[in-house]
Design an enzyme around this catalytic site. Structure first.
Site, short mmCIF file in Angstrom:
data_model
loop_
_atom_site.label_atom_id
_atom_site.label_comp_id
_atom_site.label_asym_id
_atom_site.label_seq_id
_atom_site.Cartn_x
_atom_site.Cartn_y
_atom_site.Cartn_z
N SER A 178 29.73 7.66 19.07
CA SER A 178 30.43 8.94 18.74
C SER A 178 31.10 9.27 19.57
O SER A 178 30.56 9.02 21.32
CB SER A 178 29.11 10.05 19.18
OG SER A 178 30.11 11.19 19.16
N GLN A 180 32.86 11.01 21.48
CA GLN A 180 32.41 12.66 22.25
C GLN A 180 31.03 12.57 23.03
O GLN A 180 31.16 12.91 24.19
CB GLN A 180 32.07 14.00 21.23
CG GLN A 180 34.03 14.55 20.83
CD GLN A 180 33.45 15.77 19.96
OE1 GLN A 180 33.12 16.26 19.76
NE2 GLN A 180 34.64 15.36 19.37
N ASP A 328 38.20 11.20 11.63
CA ASP A 328 39.04 11.94 11.24
C ASP A 328 39.63 12.10 10.15
O ASP A 328 40.74 13.50 9.46
CB ASP A 328 39.76 12.45 12.64
CG ASP A 328 39.28 13.17 13.30
OD1 ASP A 328 38.36 14.12 13.13
OD2 ASP A 328 39.59 13.38 14.81
N ARG A 359 32.44 18.27 5.71
CA ARG A 359 33.55 18.12 5.36
C ARG A 359 33.08 17.36 3.83
O ARG A 359 34.35 16.73 2.57
CB ARG A 359 34.28 16.80 5.54
CG ARG A 359 35.19 18.14 7.18
CD ARG A 359 35.98 16.94 8.33
NE ARG A 359 36.85 17.76 9.18
CZ ARG A 359 37.04 17.41 10.06
NH1 ARG A 359 37.17 15.85 10.44
NH2 ARG A 359 38.05 17.88 10.73
N ARG A 408 41.77 19.79 9.32
CA ARG A 408 42.33 19.00 8.62
C ARG A 408 42.21 19.08 6.56
O ARG A 408 42.95 18.55 5.72
CB ARG A 408 41.06 17.52 9.15
CG ARG A 408 41.54 17.68 10.49
CD ARG A 408 41.19 16.14 10.81
NE ARG A 408 41.16 15.63 11.79
CZ ARG A 408 42.15 15.93 12.92
NH1 ARG A 408 43.15 15.46 12.74
NH2 ARG A 408 41.95 15.68 14.31
#
Length: 451
Positions: A178, A180, A328, A359, A408
């Site tokens: 990750s 982030q 993404d 998602r 997205r």
């Protein structure tokens, strides 16, 4: 500021897609969102004036800009450039109220790391989606460094209240790849006493490492481990940062031009960081015709122009090793798989369940409503493509398509709608403002070139 204060209900806009024409022409996409966040952070900590040109004007990045204005950093804004008057390494000041990060997971997690080592109190919050997303993944290692962070569910959820404290470096091995988490710990490590060491199971996006290098911040690699010496004795000067176009934004047109017959699109000045471009690898494996032209470098990042022409796709297998490079782009990749010939099997993608929406669930449900054959699995899905005998399949216009508040997902459904026989309206698309404010205009322009 007015935009930030809009009630969410006023953002319940819709997007109507009218299929039947190919995408043709040359275009650009907004500046890279990930790079814009990091450029604002590091220019704010620089000594003197910096410019950030080509920055992303999506709400996520504007919220990060406003955060630093609230932290005492003067930032002048034009549509194409930010001028940041950095106040040096210890130049941030205590904000007068909570900082609203909006919909940005990157913004809130990177700021948590940065603010953990300051000598003041701050509170970070965000929209309803951000207040559901897991924060413990950064709070836990930051607490190991000595950070004092309170939050809902013991720091698992925002809002987060950060009492600035003296930090010390740690040796941290993340269980997930990750960017982030990595970036949050590295930003905290800048303000920590001693050495911070960071390892991850696979290489996640390396924008932070590249931008540290661009600013001259001494970060090094030792046998797969990132090593950062805290509290550098010398700060860094202001610089001019040129932000390339966002690959994740370009991805929608890479897929759209591939699956709509007769399409031919060139996208100029796109960031081509190899930790981000897994979609090109997967799409080429599926049979896509994507050319990378004029590779060059800007602000330590590779940049190129992309030309994509329509092509017939076949299903592929996508395992855990490709997920960090396509994280993404997963929603629009599902659209490509839905119209391809044969099965596409996606696994090792459980991280997608904690994005702006789940998602895996949202794309499974929305694509099924468009006639796709999808089997949802805990860590991914199997998509049985609608393509037959040398041509891509076509999705159907869903009667109640919606974004689930995920930018997205909204844009991916728009691309899928281009293959349908009838027009389709997608509900709740105000979220597109977070990353690609002019998406509809760019799409309309590419369709108009073939009129």
């Amino acid at each position: 500021r007015k935009t930030r204060e809009l009630d969410r209900a006023s953002l319940m806009t819709t997007l109507t897609i009218s299929p039947g024409r190919p995408l043709r022409g040359t275009t650009t996409v907004p500046g890279d969102k990930s790079l814009t966040h990091r450029a604002i952070i590091l220019t704010a900590l620089a000594e003197g004036t910096s410019t950030v040109s080509g920055y992303c004007r999506g709400e996520d990045c504007l919220n990060t800009m406003r955060a630093f204005q609230a932290l005492g950093i003067p930032i002048a804004e034009t549509p194409t450039e930010l001028t940041v008057s950095g106040k040096g390494f210890w130049g941030l000041t205590e904000p007068q109220g909570p900082i609203d990060c909006g919909n940005s997971g990157t913004g809130i997690r990177l700021l948590t790391g940065l603010l953990a080592g300051q000598d003041f109190f701050s509170v970070l919050t965000g929209d309803e989606s951000i207040r559901r997303r897991p924060m413990g993944r950064v709070v836990k290692p930051l607490r190991e460094m000595g950070a004092i962070i309170a939050g809902r569910k013991g720091g698992e959820l925002a809002p987060l209240a950060i009492t600035g404290a003296g930090l010390h470096g740690i040796d941290y091995h993340s269980s997930v790849a990750s960017a982030q988490i990595k970036s949050s710990i590295l930003l905290a490590g800048l303000f920590a006493q001693g050495q911070t060491r960071y390892r991850e199971p696979r290489l996640s996006r390396d924008h932070t490492e590249r931008m540290f290098q661009f600013f001259g911040i001494p970060l090094r690699q030792e046998e797969g481990t990132l090593v950062l010496d805290g509290r550098p004795p010398v700060g860094w000067r202001g610089v001019d940062v040129t932000v390339p176009g966002d690959f994740s934004a370009a991805a929608f047109f890479l897929v759209g031009a591939t699956i709509v017959p007769g399409s031919d699109v060139t996208i100029r000045n796109v960031g081509m960081n190899p930790t981000r471009t897994g979609l090109i690898d997967v799409m080429r494996k599926m049979g896509a015709d994507i050319q990378v032209l004029g590779l060059r470098e800007a602000a330590g990042e590779p940049v190129g122009d992309l030309r994509v022409q329509s092509a017939v796709l076949k299903g592929v297998t996508i395992g855990h090793e490709l997920i960090p490079k396509t994280i993404d782009e997963f929603p629009v990749l599902c659209v490509a798989a839905a119209v391809a010939e044969g099965d596409t099997v996606i696994s090792g993608a459980e991280e997608l369940r904690v994005k702006e929406s789940d998602r895996i669930a949202t794309m499974s449900g929305e694509l099924k409503a468009m006639g796709a054959l999808v089997e949802e699995r805990p860590d991914g899905m199997v998509i049985r493509g609608l393509g037959r005998s040398g041509e891509n399949g076509r999705l159907q216009a869903a009667s109640n398509a919606r974004s689930h508040g995920d930018h997205r997902v909204a844009m991916s459904l728009a691309i899928g709608g281009l293959t349908a026989e009838q027009g389709m309206t997608i509900a709740d698309t105000g979220c597109v403002e977070t990353s690609f404010p002019n998406f509809e205009a760019v799409l309309t322009d590419l369709l108009a070139h073939s009129a």
